[in-house]
Design an enzyme around this catalytic site. Sequence first.
Site, mmCIF file in Angstrom:
data_model
loop_
_atom_site.group_PDB
_atom_site.id
_atom_site.type_symbol
_atom_site.label_atom_id
_atom_site.label_comp_id
_atom_site.label_asym_id
_atom_site.label_seq_id
_atom_site.Cartn_x
_atom_site.Cartn_y
_atom_site.Cartn_z
ATOM 1 N N ASN A 250 0.699 -1.180 -0.096
ATOM 2 C CA ASN A 250 0.070 -0.019 -0.096
ATOM 3 C C ASN A 250 0.708 1.347 -0.086
ATOM 4 O OD1 ASN A 250 -2.489 -1.606 0.213
ATOM 5 N ND2 ASN A 250 -1.796 -1.996 2.528
ATOM 6 N N ARG A 251 2.017 1.066 -0.417
ATOM 7 C CA ARG A 251 3.070 2.277 -0.775
ATOM 8 C C ARG A 251 3.243 2.752 0.771
ATOM 9 N NH1 ARG A 251 3.601 0.236 -4.942
ATOM 10 N NH2 ARG A 251 3.224 1.056 -6.892
#
Length: 215
Positions: free
Chosen positions: A192-193
């Site tokens: 999710n970065r």
Amino acid sequence: MEKDLSNYRKSYEKKELLESTISDNPMQLFQTWFHEVDTHYDEGENNAMTISTMGLDGYPKSRVVLLKKFTHEGFIFYTNYESEKGKAITNNPNVCLSFFWYQAERQVIIKGKAERISETMSDGYFESRPRGSQLGASVSHQSEIVENREVLEEKLKQLEAKYEGKEIPRPSYWGGFIVKPVEIEFWQGRANRLHDRIRFKLDDDYNWQMDRLSP
Ligand SMILES: Cc1cc2nc3c(=O)[nH]c(=O)nc-3n(C[C@H](O)[C@H](O)[C@H](O)COP(=O)(O)O)c2cc1C
């Protein structure tokens, strides 16, 4: 001409980088990461790193070189001191090194000061190189304009003949630099970065300060 790359996307999920499990010395951590990458992943050339310099023309420039040694003091690579990068470093020793280890989903970014290593050390490394690489270094006035490839091939032949059966001396313009770090950032890709970024910075007392940076 146009190509849309907006669908190029990868999720990074292999590893994590947590303060509680890592060394508080970034050179130690670099050694650990390098060892892990070397042992468990095939990155092609694990010791390939990008070095960015501030050019005499006012532009930064990055290119790949090979890391040949690291110690607690810094990171050593070899090049032509009169190349574009060599001249840039002479003018401004502040450089940035970076590694991208794709398989391990890791990046390391090092800011530091580059300085020439001793002539003896450069001699030692030059002697250890294969003959072809030694001749190549002698033939090439790196970064200078050359009329065509034949000029280089011809010069190589001449030097091969000149040094047949003899030791090839290290050209005075070729040798090593050591980059002594002032800041080292370790980047571990996460889902999710929400990547892990841990930065070490040398403070005024030459102690490493560790901070987590927002991804
Ligand atoms: C994988 C790889 C490894 C390289 N290793 C070196 C190196 O160790 N030393 C070097 O001077 N150039 C090396 N080069 C070439 C440099 O990227 C660059 O072309 C050259 O040093 C001239 O750069 P400059 O004109 O900016 O000084 C390497 C290139 C690649 C792609």
